[in-house]
Design an enzyme around this catalytic site. Structure first.
Site, short mmCIF file in Angstrom:
data_model
loop_
_atom_site.label_atom_id
_atom_site.label_comp_id
_atom_site.label_asym_id
_atom_site.label_seq_id
_atom_site.Cartn_x
_atom_site.Cartn_y
_atom_site.Cartn_z
N GLN B 126 34.66 -118.89 92.94
CA GLN B 126 34.93 -118.02 91.79
C GLN B 126 33.73 -117.96 90.85
OE1 GLN B 126 37.68 -119.67 88.99
NE2 GLN B 126 38.31 -117.69 88.17
N GLY B 127 33.15 -116.80 90.71
CA GLY B 127 31.98 -116.64 89.84
C GLY B 127 32.34 -115.91 88.56
N TYR B 128 33.02 -116.58 87.68
CA TYR B 128 33.37 -116.00 86.38
C TYR B 128 32.44 -116.57 85.30
CZ TYR B 128 37.97 -113.97 87.63
OH TYR B 128 38.98 -113.22 88.14
N SER B 129 32.55 -117.89 85.09
CA SER B 129 31.87 -118.50 83.94
C SER B 129 30.36 -118.43 84.05
CB SER B 129 32.28 -119.98 83.83
OG SER B 129 33.67 -120.10 83.78
N GLU B 244 49.63 -115.52 88.51
CA GLU B 244 50.14 -116.62 89.32
C GLU B 244 50.20 -117.89 88.47
OE1 GLU B 244 52.03 -118.57 91.51
OE2 GLU B 244 51.74 -116.52 92.22
N SER B 380 40.99 -123.24 78.18
CA SER B 380 41.13 -124.59 77.59
C SER B 380 42.44 -124.68 76.82
CB SER B 380 39.96 -124.87 76.65
OG SER B 380 40.14 -124.13 75.45
N ASN B 381 42.85 -125.90 76.52
CA ASN B 381 44.10 -126.07 75.78
C ASN B 381 44.02 -125.47 74.37
OD1 ASN B 381 45.11 -127.20 78.05
ND2 ASN B 381 45.68 -129.17 77.14
N GLU B 382 42.81 -125.38 73.84
CA GLU B 382 42.67 -124.71 72.55
C GLU B 382 42.92 -123.20 72.71
OE1 GLU B 382 40.35 -126.92 73.71
OE2 GLU B 382 41.10 -128.54 72.44
C1 LIG Z 1 35.26 -129.11 86.60
C2 LIG Z 1 35.22 -127.65 86.23
C3 LIG Z 1 35.41 -126.69 87.20
C4 LIG Z 1 35.34 -125.33 86.88
N1 LIG Z 1 35.44 -124.39 87.89
C5 LIG Z 1 35.17 -123.10 87.62
C6 LIG Z 1 35.07 -122.12 88.67
O1 LIG Z 1 35.25 -122.42 89.87
N2 LIG Z 1 34.71 -120.85 88.35
C7 LIG Z 1 34.51 -120.45 87.06
O2 LIG Z 1 34.22 -119.28 86.85
N3 LIG Z 1 34.60 -121.34 86.04
C8 LIG Z 1 34.92 -122.65 86.29
N4 LIG Z 1 34.97 -123.58 85.25
C9 LIG Z 1 34.62 -123.15 83.90
C10 LIG Z 1 35.73 -123.21 82.90
O3 LIG Z 1 36.60 -122.16 83.05
C11 LIG Z 1 35.08 -123.29 81.51
O4 LIG Z 1 34.56 -124.57 81.37
C12 LIG Z 1 36.05 -123.00 80.40
O5 LIG Z 1 36.33 -121.64 80.37
C13 LIG Z 1 35.53 -123.44 79.03
O6 LIG Z 1 34.27 -122.87 78.77
P1 LIG Z 1 33.05 -123.77 78.30
O7 LIG Z 1 32.99 -124.94 79.16
O8 LIG Z 1 31.87 -122.89 78.22
O9 LIG Z 1 33.45 -124.26 76.85
P2 LIG Z 1 33.37 -123.40 75.49
O10 LIG Z 1 34.05 -122.11 75.70
O11 LIG Z 1 32.00 -123.41 74.98
O12 LIG Z 1 34.31 -124.27 74.54
C14 LIG Z 1 33.87 -125.42 73.85
C15 LIG Z 1 35.02 -125.91 73.00
O13 LIG Z 1 35.33 -124.92 72.04
C16 LIG Z 1 36.70 -124.60 72.11
N5 LIG Z 1 36.89 -123.21 71.74
C17 LIG Z 1 36.27 -122.13 72.27
N6 LIG Z 1 36.74 -121.02 71.68
C18 LIG Z 1 37.67 -121.40 70.78
C19 LIG Z 1 38.50 -120.70 69.85
N7 LIG Z 1 38.46 -119.38 69.76
N8 LIG Z 1 39.34 -121.43 69.08
C20 LIG Z 1 39.38 -122.79 69.17
N9 LIG Z 1 38.61 -123.49 70.02
C21 LIG Z 1 37.76 -122.79 70.81
C22 LIG Z 1 37.07 -124.87 73.55
O14 LIG Z 1 38.46 -125.06 73.70
C23 LIG Z 1 36.29 -126.15 73.79
O15 LIG Z 1 36.98 -127.21 73.25
C24 LIG Z 1 35.09 -124.94 85.54
C25 LIG Z 1 34.92 -125.91 84.56
C26 LIG Z 1 34.97 -127.26 84.88
C27 LIG Z 1 34.76 -128.27 83.80
#
Ligand SMILES: Cc1cc2nc3c(=O)[nH]c(=O)nc-3n(C[C@H](O)[C@H](O)[C@H](O)COP(=O)(O)OP(=O)(O)OC[C@H]3O[C@@H](n4cnc5c(N)ncnc54)[C@H](O)[C@@H]3O)c2cc1C
Lengths: 357, 395
Positions: B126-129, B244, B380-382
């Site tokens: 999955q290439g989202y992030s 899902e 994230s849970n936030e």
């Molecule tokens: C082990 C692992 C596997 C993953 N696998 C995939 C994958 O296969 N494909 C893919 O595309 N992605 C994947 N991800 C990415 C994942 O979806 C992101 O890590 C996630 O979306 C959070 O983004 P970030 O890490 O950039 O944190 P950030 O978005 O930078 O967040 C940092 C902190 O800020 C908080 N925050 C952000 N916005 C708000 C808000 N508006 N209000 C309050 N708090 C906020 C967050 O909750 C977090 O605590 C994976 C991540 C991990 C750790």
């Protein structure tokens, strides 16, 4: 009342902090910490030269410190750098040698490395429950049993081993080369070993060592608490920096109030942790040492877990990576709870103390 | 009110349980139980076995090769798989791309890709992030510029789970930089063998290799690989996020973790007694168990509602938040229970015969650290709380 460090201690704190920041960078630390022997001999010698070991022992034992505050200063600096060197092993051993009235010059110069082999798998925290057995043989003793998670034993020259002799817990000196020492890296960095003793010859140091071991463990607990305070502060500072820098939804994530409040909660717990560590350090040589060490270790166990988990969570994915230092701080902070008695063990101690009072 | 499964559902449960007992290979369930990383061949073997029974693509409609289960049956299946220590299904092709192609793909895309997902020819990631686009996914920057019959892609994806095993990646890319963020995103399928793609491993906190970063430099992809309409990729991404959601609470995994912790606390000795006899530790287990017991019912209530209404609502965010917290708490206990024996770095003990604590516990600390991810990824849970604030509290 004065919560300032004395000038000597402040100088030691600054010297160690500067040395570690320059020479024990997190990159170097990660190279050393996770591969046997989890020890950098040159850096160890330099730390000893700076007084990191002498500060752990009182003057009558050949050191220049030895109080709870001296110990705290050293370990807080080590904690800030996540230094994996076996200084805890040296501290525990120094206390035990001191109680035995044995010479510890070689320990304090860093030339001879000691480790304290106290815990066992089935008695990890409460040394009264150990089963390693001692027996008189010839004009010395032999020991049989297994010691678990002996911090620093992977590189130790000499082991100070707790074993049962005539129903009491006694303390012995064993040459590491005479025992089977199975060393390993720990998940949070740094080394330890399982020590297997099988009719291993030993020299009796203290026949009834329960009090000496308890006192040594209290010192070790103050050290771990101070180490945690140092590590928590770095984890918190790094988190704050990240909250300021990292932008999502067009703003620094530190603008989200939910994260602000949680960063404040971390700060509050760290302040509380520092306070209870100061208290335990102040009481270390007094009659209530065990009670306050237990209180400190309980609070640190709770606070360090919170700080570790929140630091990761508030960073998002980046703090889940090996490359980003916070992950290593988080591991150390959580795994500290597995050393010298965990949160529950020490809470039970405080409870038992209250019930007995 | 009746909390029991229907007679058909109970029969289904027996059938699943029996099949798992007969077909789940011991070397695979042993690997799951040990907590170590699963190898690619193990995951492929398990997928193939499920596929041979028609139980692999549980989210797909019957006409595309799915089993046609109700949400309750899917739930039962997941729970039984956890009970038997079956591996998790690798979700990217089966539970993510599959449903997307079924809903948005062309006939040709469905006919080509879906069978390859089922038979394991393709392993999708999955290439989202992106480094700059995590929670704020819509800010993604990876650019796809149309050039005749091709898109030319430049940019970077990250956190690509199990990308090292994959031959394909589905990506959200920016096809129009001049409109509102959400309106310039497209969903494209990319072959990882295409020139210009480089994948690098990311090492995780506990030392494992499970995620990667993927760099795109002038990567040429046929326009035929676009799914849905150009610039409508965000609709697809949102569909996936809400579509899902059974299993999002991870109840089965928590039940497994609870049983493990109880068994462990009975085995671990503390002096003359057992750890489970220590009131403070026993209280921690009981507390987690109470939370989990409630979560099981919360999960079923939401499942029931989804079944009645045809689709899950925003309240499923509650399942994600509480489900991950409970599971993380149980993993915390599994680590804690071991005391100092939790410390050795898995695989670093120089004498292979050395036992540290009970069997299958060598990875307990590593699993605890690794599982911190579950409250970060998948929204994230936030972010889940933000969703609930908006949709349910209307604040
Ligand atoms: C082990 C692992 C596997 C993953 N696998 C995939 C994958 O296969 N494909 C893919 O595309 N992605 C994947 N991800 C990415 C994942 O979806 C992101 O890590 C996630 O979306 C959070 O983004 P970030 O890490 O950039 O944190 P950030 O978005 O930078 O967040 C940092 C902190 O800020 C908080 N925050 C952000 N916005 C708000 C808000 N508006 N209000 C309050 N708090 C906020 C967050 O909750 C977090 O605590 C994976 C991540 C991990 C750790």
């Amino acid at each position: 009342m004065d919560f300032n460090l004395t000038d000597d201690r402040r100088m030691l704190a600054d010297t160690l902090a500067r040395y570690l920041a320059d020479k024990y960078t997190i990159e170097h630390r990660n190279e050393v910490a996770y591969e046997m022997p989890c020890h950098d001999p040159a850096k160890w010698d330099e730390l000893a030269d700076l007084g990191a070991l002498y500060a752990l022992a009182p003057e009558d034992a050949g050191g220049f410190g030895g109080t709870g505050f001296d110990i705290s200063v050293v370990f807080e600096a080590l904690g800030r750098a996540l230094c994996p060197e076996p200084v805890l092993a040296a501290l525990l051993s120094s206390r035990l040698l001191g109680a035995a009235g044995a010479d510890q010059e070689a320990l304090l110069t860093g030339g001879t490395k000691y480790a304290a082999a106290l815990s066992e798998l089935d008695a990890p925290y409460d040394i009264a429950g150990i089963s390693c057995a001692a027996e008189a043989r010839g004009d010395g003793h032999v020991l049989s049993g297994r010691k678990t998670a002996v911090y620093g034993a992977q590189v130790a020259d000499v082991l100070l081993v707790a074993a049962r002799l005539d129903g009491k817990v006694a303390l012995f000196e064993v040459q590491a080369g005479d025992a089977q020492v199975v060393g390993y890296a720990m998940i949070d960095g740094g080394g330890a070993a399982e020590v297997l003793l099988d009719d291993t010859s030993a020299r009796l140091l203290i026949a009834d060592a329960a009090a000496a071991i308890e006192a040594a463990l209290n010192a070790g607990i103050v050290a771990l608490c101070a180490e945690a305070v140092g590590a928590m502060e770095v984890a918190h500072d790094t988190t704050l920096d990240y909250l300021r820098q990292r932008k999502q939804f067009g703003v620094p994530i530190g603008k989200f109030q939910v994260l602000q409040h949680r960063a404040v909660d971390m700060l509050t717990e760290i302040e509380q942790s520092r306070s209870i560590t100061i208290k335990a350090a102040a009481e270390l040589d007094g009659p209530q040492a065990t009670r306050f060490a237990a209180m400190a270790k309980n609070m640190i166990g709770r606070a360090a877990r919170l700080v570790a988990e929140e630091a990761i969570q508030m960073h998002g994915g980046i703090a889940m990576t090996w490359e980003y230092p916070v992950s290593h701080y988080a591991k150390r902070l959580v795994m500290l709870d597995h050393q010298l008695g965990d949160t529950d063990y020490h809470l039970a101690k405080v409870m038992a103390g209250n019930a007995a009072a | 009110m009746d909390l029991s499964f229907s007679a058909e559902d109970r029969a289904f449960q027996d059938e699943v349980r029996g099949w798992l007992a007969d077909n789940l290979p011991a070397h695979i369930s042993d690997a799951v139980r040990s907590g170590g990383e699963l190898t690619k061949p193990m995951m492929e073997e398990w997928h193939a076995l499920l596929n041979s029974r028609g139980w692999l693509a549980v989210t797909w409609p019957v006409e595309f090769g799915g089993p046609g289960w109700t949400p309750v049956q899917k739930h039962i299946f997941e729970e039984e798989c956890c009970r038997a220590y079956a591996p998790r299904i690798v979700p990217f092709g089966l539970n993510m791309l599959g449903p997307v192609l079924i809903k948005f793909g062309t006939r040709a895309q469905q006919e080509y890709y879906l069978p390859r997902i089922l038979d394991g020819t393709d392993w999708w990631c999955q290439g989202y992030s992106e480094p700059g686009a995590g929670s704020d996914l819509a800010s993604l920057k990876t650019r796809a510029v149309r050039d005749g019959d091709e898109y030319v892609i430049n940019g970077q994806k990250t956190w690509t789970t199990l990308g090292q095993h994959a031959n394909k990646i589905f990506c959200l890319v920016r096809t129009d930089p001049d409109v509102k963020q959400q309106e310039g995103i497209s969903f494209v399928l990319v072959d990882l063998d295409t020139p210009g793609i480089e994948m690098r491993p990311i090492r995780l906190i506990e030392g494992g290799h499970e995620v990667n970063e993927v760099f795109f430099t002038d990567v040429r992809v046929p326009v035929a690989n676009l799914v849905g309409e150009e610039n409508k990729g965000w609709t697809i991404a949102k569909y996936l996020l809400t579509h899902e959601r059974t299993g999002i609470a991870g109840v089965g995994f928590s039940m497994q973790a609870l049983e493990e912790v109880k068994a462990l606390a009975r085995k671990v000795r503390r002096g003359s007694g057992r750890l489970i006899d220590e009131p403070l530790f026993a209280a921690r287990i009981a507390q987690a168990e109470i939370d989990l017991e409630a979560m099981k019912i919360t999960n079923l209530r939401m499942l029931f509602k989804a079944q009645e209404q045809g689709a899950p609502g925003p309240e499923t965010s509650i399942l994600k938040i509480k489900g991950t917290v409970i599971h993380q708490e149980l993993k915390d206990l599994a680590r804690r229970a071991l005391g100092p024996a939790a410390a050795p770095f898995p695989g670093h003990v120089s004498d292979g015969n050395m036992m540290f604590g009970p069997e299958d516990t060598a990875h307990n600390a590593a699993r605890y650290f690794n599982n911190r991810k579950t409250s970060i990824f998948g929204g994230s849970n936030e972010i889940q709380r933000n969703i609930l604030t908006k949709t349910m509290l209307e604040l």
